[in-house]
Design an enzyme around this catalytic site. Structure first.
Site, mmCIF file in Angstrom:
data_model
loop_
_atom_site.group_PDB
_atom_site.id
_atom_site.type_symbol
_atom_site.label_atom_id
_atom_site.label_comp_id
_atom_site.label_asym_id
_atom_site.label_seq_id
_atom_site.Cartn_x
_atom_site.Cartn_y
_atom_site.Cartn_z
ATOM 1 N N CYS A 414 0.626 -1.252 -0.125
ATOM 2 C CA CYS A 414 -0.008 -0.110 -0.090
ATOM 3 C C CYS A 414 0.867 1.393 -0.086
ATOM 4 C CB CYS A 414 -0.848 -0.017 1.117
ATOM 5 S SG CYS A 414 -0.183 -0.214 2.817
ATOM 6 N N HIS A 458 -2.715 0.591 6.756
ATOM 7 C CA HIS A 458 -3.024 0.696 5.236
ATOM 8 C C HIS A 458 -2.750 2.457 5.170
ATOM 9 C CE1 HIS A 458 -4.214 -0.292 1.433
ATOM 10 N NE2 HIS A 458 -5.367 0.507 1.388
ATOM 11 N N ASP A 474 -8.139 4.295 -3.812
ATOM 12 C CA ASP A 474 -7.170 3.681 -3.150
ATOM 13 C C ASP A 474 -6.319 2.723 -4.164
ATOM 14 O OD1 ASP A 474 -5.751 1.451 -1.756
ATOM 15 O OD2 ASP A 474 -7.349 1.136 -0.449
#
Lengths: 660, 321, 316
Positions: A414, A458, A474
């Protein structure tokens, strides 16, 4: 005292050293390994000294070694500040004390400071398993103190050996429990701390930091410990909506993303309640930072916290104990329909001399797509179709991080995606910021709460779009949708065979959750609620203290009764009745002498009793039953009743009564 | 001894504590330790742990650290228990017969006392502390234990032990429970025998030294025995012989022993103490040689005798001077 | 429920005993305990040693006791020129019968007062002690039974020891009890000085018992009930003598048996029909005092040890 240090025998030394090691173990595990090695070496050496009867080293050498160890500590921690450094120091000092452990009181000192070490460990971690540590440590410490006491009364070896010692210490511990629990429940708590810890003392064990550079949270993914738990009033959000907002990062220097002063210091606008609001309560494990985690966008701010312009929830003091707070979040709120110029500048600025290839691609895309949304969709599509991989095992990035990742490495997690994506957006003149936090979580069906672990950490991106304000994008979801759907566990590896282990862990966490709710979360407020539950009104601090004193008094009475009660000295109920009467007389100073026969006693004290004649009669009956084997069962019962009812009253004497 | 005990003022002046104690309870043996007589205070280690616990309490309260609080309370509750146990260790213990057998000055006095544990529990780690010395002992359940404490040497004469205490810091060394005792029974310290005493006074004038009584055979009738060949005729006890139908002859005691006459006033030595020391040494020597002696102190005259009882009488007379 | 003080069967016998006790008490006033001990020694089938100064009434006691018991009594004044035969008796050749005839010595009596026993030579003493132990006398190979009951009251002057042979410690336990009479109390002494001599009463004394009934009483004492707790108490006392630091050797099992027997006899004397710890306590110093030999350094005598033990042994 100049008298030569006597040699301490192995037994008490071994118990004391064991106590210290057990108490220090969690501290040592959190310390740089070299310090642990030093501590263990010193302890092992001291045991050898006790065993082989070596001499202790001279004073200068001890001093030198101690200074060296503390120097090592200072180097490892970069100073002696911080709680870790402080407890590490305590451990080292105690280990250094091993070198001059030559007197009884040194042993006692080490054993009792070990108790302090146990208590201080809970400043870092209060998890359920540590209950074992608590009781085990105290048990050992008590056994050590018992053993030292035996040395004190000049017994070289323990009677009954070490097993008896442990049994004795367990008895002490068990008999201390009722009182400890009563104290724990009734002791008045502070509604507010007297003092907070300065930031410098915090040395952040877990959780997110307030900056991000690709690769920085990798170790977090391996940490399966819980970050927080959330109980929802109503349905929890679907997995794809479980973005728990943490620090929001604006400033990028080419390597690291950091928070910006302006948006983090400005108050957020009021968020109106919506129709799809989530109401939930979060139990946050202590992470020693100030921020709290919430879903977008908090309507009501918990007490003692503030909401910044970028909707980051922070508290005044670092979270050092399990903290519970309730939030209501409106997911449909539009964040910042209009973007002020200063913020826009902040959100598009990039270091000039970095990532030329990314810039080039962004400019090219800018030419092709007029619309921001189309551009973003294209980039996400690109990420999806090109061979990008989600993996925790990747390489560190160099100077042109985004370039290296997007065009060469293409493997990462991430942080890599969020950072590179944000750089590309900014290069395309779209305002973008990186948000770190937690995503997902495990829904505990049994416990009705969402468990979020540190491995759920995250990072994602928010871009500002005309009309919809700051919008979450995202990039990781584009590459690895599973990461978002089923959590970090599904992609972070871990074999299928460990399924049962995971189930077990989840079950254990339910226990931990109860523990957190009922034990660790027990504070002034819960204390009050519990009192109400038992039908007691709200008590002031003084009232609470009085209640505690009352309960304690009762418990001490019960303990005194239990400890001081004479074990029955006879199986004969007649004799027991007589002995009870004797004890009652004793309380009036009229007890029997040690070698005195019942009749002699009765004759001696009869004239000082109001019912002297009756007492003499009673004594004669007793003798007839006990020594003459006279009397049937009815007589015996009659005697027992008469003895029980006999009024012990002194005759009115003109002269002063002398006590026996 | 294993631990230093509280300092005590050496003066015999009855201070406030003394007066209060005496008013509160009787301190003389025999005693049975009970509630009113037993005092409890934390030991130094107890205070230290208390301070440590205070720090733990404040720290845990401040951060509402519930496990820290639990640890603190566990230790506090253990301390309360240990206080009760220290009390229990003394409660109901009987103390009897405090006495010391006489010794010579310069030798340590062994003061002994019986501790009787009537209860069904063992009592361990007790200590009898005279302020000058202490000795530890255990009294298992239902037994009687002899406790001896060595008091340092004293000057000759009658003495009473000072106030002593019987104490315990069981089971954890956190609290000291103690009870005062002040035995009124006295003990005797004999004079110290002079180390370089001159030999027993032999010969010389008949007041100091030897009273030679080379008795003739035949002054003291001793007993009868069967007549043997060679016994002179005048020894035959005719009357008795007739009664017993056999010839019996009278036996006469022969006074062999020579008495030693010891006079304190005439003993060598610069002062009274030195003379007492020399006479003491003589007495011991005479007793060892089993020679009867007479001791003269002023107008008082003891003996002649060579028994142990005589020795005790003489030494006591010298000690009481 | 029966009171401990009421008597059981053999009530007339007990009454006779009470009367005998009362008679002796009338002559020797204020010495009830010693008289009770003397009766206990008699009824336990043992002998009594009185250690005291002359003139405190040892002889009167023995005389009164023997008169009350109704047997014949003899007094032997021990001197250093006494031979065993002076006590036991001699075999004489009778010309008329052409044979030896045994002429019994003074020992052949129910109650024998052996006055100042320490004046006799050890040989003479041991002749007496042997006769006491065996209840019979052997002279010239022929055994002569002593009368029943046979009760010796020996006296010993503890002060004037020159030229005497104090009984050796090993022989002392031939006596069941050892006691002292002690000076009379001030009031009693005053009465002694002013009133007519009570010894005159001896002349008019009627025996309350006779030897046969004494033998019956001895049998009765042997059957008296001793309960478990009292046995526990006796065992505890005996054990305490064995662990006492000032004692060379504690009481033997035989002494323990004697203690039970004496306590029973004392209970009987006190008109009880079972044995109380009080009986044990009363007889214990007299029974143990001369049997316990303290180590010289302890500075204690047997009586002091016995008192210590009584004071520190709990009554079960």
């Amino acid at each position: 005292m100049n008298r030569p240090a006597t040699h301490l025998p192995l037994g008490p030394v071994a118990w004391t050293v064991a106590t210290f090691l057990v108490a220090a173990l969690p501290h040592l595990l959190a310390m740089p390994p070299v310090l642990g090695v030093v501590v263990f070496a010193l302890c092992g050496w001291r045991l050898l000294v006790a065993r082989k009867r070596w001499r202790l080293p001279p004073g200068w050498l001890r001093l030198l070694l101690t200074i060296a160890a503390i120097g090592l500590l200072a180097v490892s921690y970069g100073g002696l500040w911080g709680r870790r450094a402080a407890t590490g120091m305590l451990c080292l000092m105690l280990a250094a004390k091993m070198m001059e452990l030559s007197r009884l009181r040194d042993l006692r000192m080490v054993a009792s400071v070990s108790l302090f070490l146990i208590a201080s460990q809970f400043l870092f971690n209060e998890r359920l398993v540590l209950l074992v540590y608590l009781f085990g440590g105290v048990l050992l410490a008590l056994a050590a103190l018992l053993r030292i006491q035996q040395l004190d009364v000049n017994r070289r070896t323990a009677p009954g050996g070490d097993v008896a010692l442990l049994r004795q210490s367990a008895l002490l511990l068990v008999s201390a429990l009722p009182m400890a629990l009563a104290l724990w429940v009734t002791f008045p708590r502070l509604a507010e701390p007297l003092w907070g810890l300065p930031d410098e003392v915090m040395d952040g064990k877990t959780g997110l930091s307030d900056s991000m550079s690709p690769g920085s949270i990798a170790n977090l993914f391996l940490d399966d410990s819980p970050a927080f738990r959330a109980e929802f009033a109503g349905e929890p959000p679907p997995p794809s909506q479980r973005y728990w907002r943490g620090p929001v990062l604006w400033r990028f220097d080419g390597d690291t993303w950091e928070r910006a002063f302006l948006p983090s210091r400005t108050e957020a606008p009021r968020v109106p309640p919506g129709s799809n609001d989530y109401r939930y309560t979060v139990q946050l494990e202590p992470h020693e930072r100030r921020w709290l985690f919430a879903l977008d966008h908090p309507v009501r701010v918990p007490q003692d916290a503030r909401l910044s312009l970028d909707f980051q929830l922070t508290r005044r003091n670092p979270i050092t104990t399990l903290t519970e707070y309730s939030v209501r979040s409106n997911p449909d709120f539009t964040d910042m329909p209009r973007l002020p110029v200063t913020l826009r500048q902040l959100a598009v600025s990039l270091p000039e001399d970095r990532n030329p290839r990314t810039r080039e691609m962004a400019l090219e895309l800018r030419e092709r797509f007029e619309d921001d949304r189309a551009l973003i969709d294209h980039v996400l599509d690109w990420l999806r179709t090109e061979p990008f991989y989600y993996s925790l095992e990747t390489a560190p990035l160099g100077r042109h991080g985004a370039d290296e990742f997007l065009f060469d490495l293409r493997t990462g997690y991430c942080e890599y995606y969020a950072s590179a994506f944000a750089v590309m957006m900014r290069a395309a003149d779209i305002p973008a910021r990186v948000v770190t936090g937690y995503q997902g979580g495990f829904w505990q069906e049994g416990g009705q709460y969402l468990l979020v672990r540190n491995s759920d950490a995250h990072a994602w991106v928010e871009v500002w779009l005309e009309g919809s304000g700051w919008t979450r994008v995202d990039p990781t979801a584009a590459v690895s949708p599973a990461r978002i759907r089923s959590g970090a566990g599904s992609v972070a590896g871990g074999g299928e065979g460990l399924e049962w282990l995971r189930a077990l862990r989840n079950r254990y966490d339910r226990l931990q959750h109860l523990w957190n709710s009922w034990v660790l979360g027990f504070d002034a407020d819960r204390q009050q609620r519990m009192m109400n539950f038992f039908g007691l009104p709200n008590l002031s601090r003084t009232g609470m203290a009085l209640l505690m004193a009352g309960v304690l008094g009762l418990i001490v009475l019960a303990l005194a009764w239990a400890w001081l009660r004479q074990p029955a000295r006879s199986r004969d109920p007649v004799r027991r009745a007589w002995l009870r009467l004797a004890r009652r007389m004793q309380r009036r100073g009229l007890g029997p002498g040690l070698g005195e026969t019942p009749l002699a006693w009765a004759e001696r004290v009869a004239h000082r009793l109001a019912d002297g004649a009756r007492f003499l009669e009673l004594a004669r009956d007793y003798c007839a039953i006990r020594y003459g084997d006279r009397g049937n069962e009815a007589d015996r019962q009659r005697f027992i009743r008469a003895a029980r009812r006999f009024p012990v009253r002194r005759a009115v004497e003109p002269r002063r009564a002398a006590s026996v | 001894m294993a631990q230093a005990t509280g300092s005590r003022s050496g003066s015999r002046r009855p201070n406030l504590l003394d007066r209060w104690l005496r008013r509160r309870t009787r301190l003389d043996l025999p005693l049975t330790l009970a509630y009113r007589r037993i005092f409890i205070l934390p030991t130094r280690f107890g205070w230290m742990l208390g301070v440590l616990m205070g720090a733990m309490l404040i720290g845990s309260l401040n951060f509402n650290n519930n496990l820290g609080l639990l640890t603190t309370f566990l230790i506090a509750a253990t301390a309360v228990n240990s206080m009760l146990l220290a009390f229990r260790n003394l409660d109901g213990l009987h103390l009897r017969h405090g006495k010391a057998r006489p010794v010579h000055a310069g030798e340590p006095v062994e003061w002994r006392m019986a501790a009787i544990n009537e209860s069904a529990r063992d009592r361990t780690g007790l200590q009898l502390d005279s302020g000058e010395a202490a000795s530890g002992f255990d009294v298992p359940a239902g037994t009687t234990q002899e406790v001896t404490v060595r008091l340092p040497d004293r000057h000759r004469g009658w003495h009473r032990p000072r106030r002593m205490r019987i104490q315990t810091t069981q089971p954890l060394g956190l609290f000291r429970a103690w009870s005062w005792i002040e035995p009124t029974s006295r003990f005797l310290v004999w004079p110290r025998p002079a180390s370089g005493a001159p030999p027993l006074p032999e010969g010389g004038d008949d007041r100091q030294g030897l009273r030679s009584q080379a008795l003739e055979e035949g002054e003291d009738f001793h007993s009868l025995r069967e007549w043997r060949e060679g016994d002179p005729l005048h020894r035959i006890a005719w009357k008795a012989s007739q009664r017993h139908q056999t010839l019996l002859s009278r036996q006469f005691r022969r006074e062999r022993s020579r008495e030693v006459f010891l006079c304190l006033e005439r003993a060598p030595g610069r002062d009274l103490e030195e003379r007492i020391g020399i006479v003491t040494a003589w007495i011991l020597r005479a007793e060892q040689q089993k020679r009867p002696w007479i001791l003269e102190i002023g107008a008082q005259r003891l003996g002649p005798d060579a028994s142990e009882r005589h020795k005790h009488e003489c030494l006591r007379a010298l000690a009481e001077l | 429920m029966n009171k401990p003080s009421t008597a059981r069967s053999g009530a007339p016998l007990a009454e006779d005993l009470a009367r005998a006790r009362a008679t002796v008490n009338e002559i020797i006033v204020d010495k009830g305990e010693v008289i009770d001990l003397a009766f206990s020694a008699l009824l336990a089938g043992g002998h009594l040693l009185i250690e005291d100064l002359p003139g405190v009434g040892k002889t009167t006691l023995a005389q009164a006791l023997s008169l009350a018991v109704g047997g014949d009594w003899q007094r032997i004044q021990f001197t250093s020129d006494m031979l065993p035969a002076d006590i036991l008796g001699v075999s004489m050749f009778r010309r008329e019968g052409e044979q030896f005839e045994f002429r019994p010595g003074p020992i052949f009596a129910n109650v024998v007062l052996a006055d100042e026993i320490n004046r006799a030579t050890p040989r003479t003493q041991s002749a007496l002690l042997e006769a006491m132990a065996e209840g019979q006398v052997t002279v010239d190979g022929r055994t002569h039974e002593l009368p029943r009951p046979f009760f010796v009251i020996a006296t010993q002057n503890p002060l004037d020891l020159t030229g005497t042979y104090p009984l050796p410690d090993s022989q002392l336990d031939r006596f069941l009890l050892r006691t002292r009479i002690g000076y009379p109390s001030a009031a009693e002494e005053r009465r002694l000085l002013t009133e007519p001599d009570r010894r005159n009463l001896l002349k008019d004394m009627e025996p309350s018992l006779d030897p046969n009934r004494v033998m019956e009483l001895i049998g009765l004492a042997g059957e008296l009930h001793v309960s478990e707790p009292v046995l526990d108490y006796i065992q505890a006392l005996v054990a305490a003598t064995r662990s006492h630091p000032a004692v060379k050797a504690g009481l033997s099992p035989r002494a323990a048996l004697a203690l039970i027997q004496t306590a029973r006899a004392h209970a009987l004397v006190m008109q009880q029909d079972f044995c109380l710890p009080d009986n044990v306590r009363t007889v214990f110093p007299a029974l143990a005092g001369h049997r316990l030999q303290p180590v010289a350094e302890s500075g204690m005598d047997g009586d002091a040890v016995a008192a210590e033990i009584l004071e520190s042994t709990p009554v079960p």
